[in-house]
Structure formats: C-alpha cells, structure tokens
Design an enzyme around this catalytic site. Structure first.
Site, mmCIF file in Angstrom:
data_model
loop_
_atom_site.group_PDB
_atom_site.id
_atom_site.type_symbol
_atom_site.label_atom_id
_atom_site.label_comp_id
_atom_site.label_asym_id
_atom_site.label_seq_id
_atom_site.Cartn_x
_atom_site.Cartn_y
_atom_site.Cartn_z
ATOM 1 N N ASP A 36 0.797 -1.224 0.000
ATOM 2 C CA ASP A 36 0.000 0.000 0.000
ATOM 3 C C ASP A 36 0.836 1.285 0.000
ATOM 4 O O ASP A 36 0.298 2.380 0.150
ATOM 5 C CB ASP A 36 -0.919 0.023 1.239
ATOM 6 N N HIS A 240 28.844 7.717 -10.184
ATOM 7 C CA HIS A 240 27.516 7.893 -9.590
ATOM 8 C C HIS A 240 27.357 7.064 -8.312
ATOM 9 O O HIS A 240 26.346 6.404 -8.095
ATOM 10 C CB HIS A 240 26.409 7.589 -10.609
ATOM 11 N N ASP A 257 28.130 15.458 -4.486
ATOM 12 C CA ASP A 257 27.372 15.928 -5.649
ATOM 13 C C ASP A 257 25.917 15.881 -5.227
ATOM 14 O O ASP A 257 25.323 14.806 -5.111
ATOM 15 C CB ASP A 257 27.648 15.000 -6.844
ATOM 16 N N ASP A 268 22.395 21.488 -9.319
ATOM 17 C CA ASP A 268 23.317 20.352 -9.458
ATOM 18 C C ASP A 268 24.722 20.851 -9.145
ATOM 19 O O ASP A 268 25.348 21.501 -9.974
ATOM 20 C CB ASP A 268 23.207 19.818 -10.902
ATOM 21 N N HIS A 347 34.164 11.677 -18.553
ATOM 22 C CA HIS A 347 32.834 12.189 -18.915
ATOM 23 C C HIS A 347 32.972 13.537 -19.610
ATOM 24 O O HIS A 347 34.061 14.100 -19.679
ATOM 25 C CB HIS A 347 31.942 12.284 -17.680
ATOM 26 N N HIS A 351 25.977 19.364 -18.879
ATOM 27 C CA HIS A 351 24.688 19.066 -19.500
ATOM 28 C C HIS A 351 23.740 20.235 -19.289
ATOM 29 O O HIS A 351 23.972 21.077 -18.415
ATOM 30 C CB HIS A 351 24.106 17.774 -18.892
ATOM 31 N N HIS A 358 19.407 16.283 -15.787
ATOM 32 C CA HIS A 358 19.975 16.193 -17.134
ATOM 33 C C HIS A 358 18.847 16.647 -18.045
ATOM 34 O O HIS A 358 18.009 15.851 -18.469
ATOM 35 C CB HIS A 358 20.423 14.768 -17.456
ATOM 36 N N GLU A 381 31.316 20.781 -15.184
ATOM 37 C CA GLU A 381 31.708 19.860 -14.125
ATOM 38 C C GLU A 381 32.831 18.905 -14.513
ATOM 39 O O GLU A 381 32.645 17.686 -14.557
ATOM 40 C CB GLU A 381 30.484 19.048 -13.691
ATOM 41 N N TYR A 385 39.630 11.272 -11.964
ATOM 42 C CA TYR A 385 39.369 10.083 -11.149
ATOM 43 C C TYR A 385 40.524 9.103 -11.356
ATOM 44 O O TYR A 385 40.702 8.575 -12.456
ATOM 45 C CB TYR A 385 38.028 9.448 -11.562
ATOM 46 N N ARG A 403 35.704 16.225 -8.500
ATOM 47 C CA ARG A 403 34.847 16.886 -9.499
ATOM 48 C C ARG A 403 34.414 18.217 -8.906
ATOM 49 O O ARG A 403 34.192 18.313 -7.684
ATOM 50 C CB ARG A 403 33.634 16.011 -9.841
ATOM 51 N N GLU A 405 31.586 21.213 -9.774
ATOM 52 C CA GLU A 405 30.434 21.430 -10.666
ATOM 53 C C GLU A 405 29.650 22.665 -10.259
ATOM 54 O O GLU A 405 29.254 22.820 -9.107
ATOM 55 C CB GLU A 405 29.503 20.204 -10.608
HETATM 56 N N1 GLY Z 1 24.430 14.882 -10.499
HETATM 57 C C1 GLY Z 1 24.570 14.257 -11.740
HETATM 58 C C2 GLY Z 1 25.439 15.015 -12.606
HETATM 59 O O1 GLY Z 1 26.242 15.781 -12.135
HETATM 60 O O2 GLY Z 1 25.346 14.976 -13.797
HETATM 61 MN MN MN Z 2 25.688 17.463 -13.423
HETATM 62 MN MN MN Z 3 26.091 16.661 -10.265
#
Ligand code: GLY
Ligand code: MN
Ligand code: MN
Length: 440
Positions: A36, A240, A257, A268, A347, A351, A358, A381, A385, A403, A405
């Site tokens: 439920d 992630h 993050d 973000d 990466h 974005h 995203h 960002e 790594y 990172r 960002e």
């Molecule tokens: N938090 C996910 C990214 O930075 O894209």
């Molecule tokens: Mn991001």
């Molecule tokens: Mn992020």
C-alpha cells in the site's frame, strides 16, 4: 509559479502545433514501492511545464483553434473518500477553475471522448514511445475512427513526436523559471557549505547526506533533484556512487554531488574537499588542475560559442596539467587527439539543467554542436578520477576522485554562475573549514 506563465507556454505550443493538428501529453503515474506504499509522486516535467497540474492520472489535450476551447484536461473526478485519505485534488471543476483548462473531463471517459477529438485532425503530436499505454491507446482510437470513414470522418494521417517542439521551448528559461532555479541553487550551495562545516573524520557518508537533505527540507525544498552522491576517498572514483555508507577518514577527500529541486527545477552542485580541512600536496595539485579546467571552461560560456567549446577548453587544460604532473607523458596535442585524458577524465563537461537535472534540449543541430544562447542553463563539471588500482601512475595520486560542478546561466553578454554561494578555491575551502573545525 503563476498560471499566466503556463498560459504563455500553452499559447506558444499551440502556435507550433498549428491549426488542424492536435497534441497530447500524459501525466506521470504513481509507482508502488511495496503493497500500500507508493514512491513519492513526481509529475512528468513536460506535463507540468504546460499545465502546472501536479496530479497523476491526467492527460492534457491541445487543439489549436478549437471553438469550444483549445486546452482540455482529463483528470480524476473529485472523490470525497480519496480526499479524506490522500488530501485535496482538483477534480473537474478545479481543473477549469484553478488550472485554466477550457474544458475538463473524467480520465475514466478518455476512450469515449478522445477519439472524437482526434477526428479530422491531420497530425497528432505526442511523446512518442514514452508511455506504452498511450502509444497503444492512440492506435486503438485511430483504428476506431477509421471504422467510421463511410460517414465522412477522417482519421489523423500522421503521428509526430511532441518532444522537439516542447524541449526546444524548455531549453530557454524564462525569468519565472530562473527565479526557481536561483532558489534551488542558493539552497543547494548553502547545504554544501554546511556539509563542509560539519565534516569530521569518523562521521559516515550517510550522515553528511543527512546534513544536506536536512538543509534542503528546512529551507522548504523537500525533494532532491537526484540521489545525493557523498563519496569519501576512492569512492569518489565511482562517478555515480550513491551507497553513502562508509566512514570518513582524515587524509581523504570527500566528493559531494547534491542538489535540491525547487518547484520542479533542479540545482546540481559538486564540491570536493579534504575531510581534515587541509589538502595534502598531491590532492592540492590535482584539485587545482580540475579547478583550472573548470574556470577555463566557464570562461568560454557566452552567446554564439558552440556547446563543445567549454569541453575542449577543459580537455586542453587537463591534458597539459596531467603531463606536467607526470600522469601522462608525451606531446600534448597528440595526447588530446588520442583522447588519453579519458583514462582519468572520462565524462563530458556538463549538460543542460532545468526541470530535469539532465535536462532536455538538443546538443547538436544538423549534426553540429549548437551555439549557446541567452537563457540556456548548463552545468560545468570537469573531474579527475584516479582509481586505487591504477598502476600507471605514482602511488601518491591513487584513490583520488575530484569533481567541481557549477550551474551556469548564459546571459546576453556572457554568463552568470548560479552556484557561487559555495567556495571552491583551495584557500577559501581551507579557510571555511578551519573556522569551523578549530584548525586541528
Ligand atoms: N548529479 C549528476 C550530474 O552531475 O550529472
Ligand atoms: Mn551534473
Ligand atoms: Mn552533479
């Protein structure tokens, strides 16, 4: 957000859909967590963007030029018992009165009513392939209309994706949207500052996550824009990482993050800082490199430069720096061409950011990177790594993930950083942490 804002969007959509055509978009559904208990409801961003209607079991229909009204909302009928258990919902009356629908119908009557609305329309715009129930229903409705062709009724000849129209609209943020994004950014930045202040060796990653979410909620923002990543030491090398279960150790960095959502708009932010409050020499060298790459990328952001320019700028700084520090060897140009940096920076630079973290919107037009334009919002960002088991580099670099960002608005003359509320230079981070930790 005011109804006038949603009205403006619907008007823009109607113009793009064009007379003689019809557009449909469904709400999100409730998903069961167990028995439920449901997962917290999050409205579909496209549906909310056009309606401001925050209930499941809805379908919005747009028929440009329809005399009895262009905007029709199918929704749940008001149900006293449901209201008692689950709280208020608009009902058919609320849909017209509070959400400015020209007409509203019970969602249970969709099948009978909608095929009539599709009659004699040329093109049906809808989010193709996103909701298999709607995909299927459309086929059934169109088939049904075809059975009546002898009475002169014509079935739509074309099905088209609504997304290109809608997502191009969503890519450019209005002042009302920016107000929400600024709030999300501000609260998220404050939460990152708190996390830095409260960070101590011996605490657990999930406790830091709790500090962050606590601040979001205390500020009235109940939803996270995405699951928070709180990654101590080499956990930061998992891009992630969301287990958030380990204990923090002096000598490690902590990568966070995390971003809040404000009325369906995301922030973000990533920051990386030393658990002890002081960077080691190796950490500081890598951190400064990522920061330099980020600053070089942000510097690029202004109207009429291609999306990719910021990424290219970050790659150049990163590759040069990696060579200087001895993590890569060789000629910088050749290393960039061979994408050797991808071993450590795998990466892309960022974005689009908006209702979805995203966010929607094309990155390429006619297979070319599109140019930035005022009112777009994006993240910048870059990261490095170096996994624990990376045998190709000296031991002192291993197990470090960094990172940084920020959320950037493209303005008419350049850019504005929405997430400046949280420090990112080595000096500023160390100063903030020293103030709160007594500089152990
Ligand atoms: N938090 C996910 C990214 O930075 O894209
Ligand atoms: Mn991001
Ligand atoms: Mn992020």
């Amino acid at each position: 957000m005011k109804q006038t804002e949603f009205k403006k969007r619907r008007k823009q959509l109607m113009q793009r859909v064009g007379k003689g055509n019809i557009a449909l978009i469904g709400s999100a559904n409730v998903h069961t967590r167990n028995r439920d208990v449901d997962y917290p409801f999050r409205q579909d961003s496209d549906f909310y963007y056009l309606t401001g209607f925050n209930e499941p079991d809805g379908l919005a229909v747009f028929i440009p030029g329809r005399e009895q009204g262009e905007y029709i909302l199918f929704c749940r009928e008001f149900d006293k018992k449901k209201a008692l258990w689950e709280g208020a919902h608009a009902g058919l009356e609320g849909a017209t009165k509070h959400f400015a629908a020209d007409d509203s119908f019970p969602i249970d009557d969709l099948d009978e009513i909608l095929s009539g609305m599709l009659e004699n329309k040329t093109k049906v715009f809808y989010p193709m392939g996103r909701d298999s129930d709607l995909d299927h229903s459309l086929q059934v409705w169109i088939k049904h209309i075809r059975t009546q062709s002898r009475s002169g009724v014509v079935a739509p000849a074309e099905l088209a994706s609504l997304e290109p129209i809608l997502h191009e609209m969503r890519l450019f943020k209005s002042p009302a949207e920016l107000e929400l994004m600024r709030r999300a950014a501000e609260v998220s930045a404050e939460a990152h500052v708190k996390a830095m202040q409260l960070c101590r060796a011996g605490r657990y990653e999930y406790q830091v996550e709790a500090d962050i979410v606590h601040h979001f909620m205390q500020s009235g923002l109940r939803a996270v824009a995405y699951p928070s990543i709180v990654a101590g030491g080499s956990n930061a090398c998992t891009l992630h990482y969301t287990y958030n279960k380990d204990q923090l150790k002096n000598g490690d960095l902590l990568l966070i993050d995390a971003g809040a959502e404000c009325d369906h708009y995301a922030a973000d932010i990533t920051r990386t800082f030393p658990v002890s409050g002081k960077f080691s020499e190796a950490q500081a060298q890598l951190y400064q490199l990522v920061l330099d790459a980020q600053l070089a990328a942000i510097e690029q952001i202004k109207p009429d430069i291609p999306w990719n320019a910021a990424h290219d700028a970050s790659v150049e700084v990163m590759t040069k720096g990696l060579v200087k520090l001895g993590l890569l060897t060789g000629n910088v140009k050749k290393l960039i061409k061979a994408e050797k940096y991808k071993q450590f920076y795998m990466h892309r630079i960022g974005h689009w950011l908006g209702m979805d973290v995203h966010d929607v919107g094309d990155y390429k037009l006619n297979q070319e990177w599109r140019n930035l334009q005022p009112d777009m919002v994006l993240t910048i960002e870059p990261g490095l790594y170096i996994p624990e088991n990376c045998k190709t580099v000296e031991a002192r670099w291993r197990g470090i993930g960094i990172r940084i960002e920020d959320d950037i608005l493209v303005t008419k003359t350049g850019h504005e950083i929405l997430t400046n509320g949280v420090p990112k230079t080595i000096a500023d981070i160390e100063a903030l942490m020293a103030r709160e930790t007594g500089d152990e």
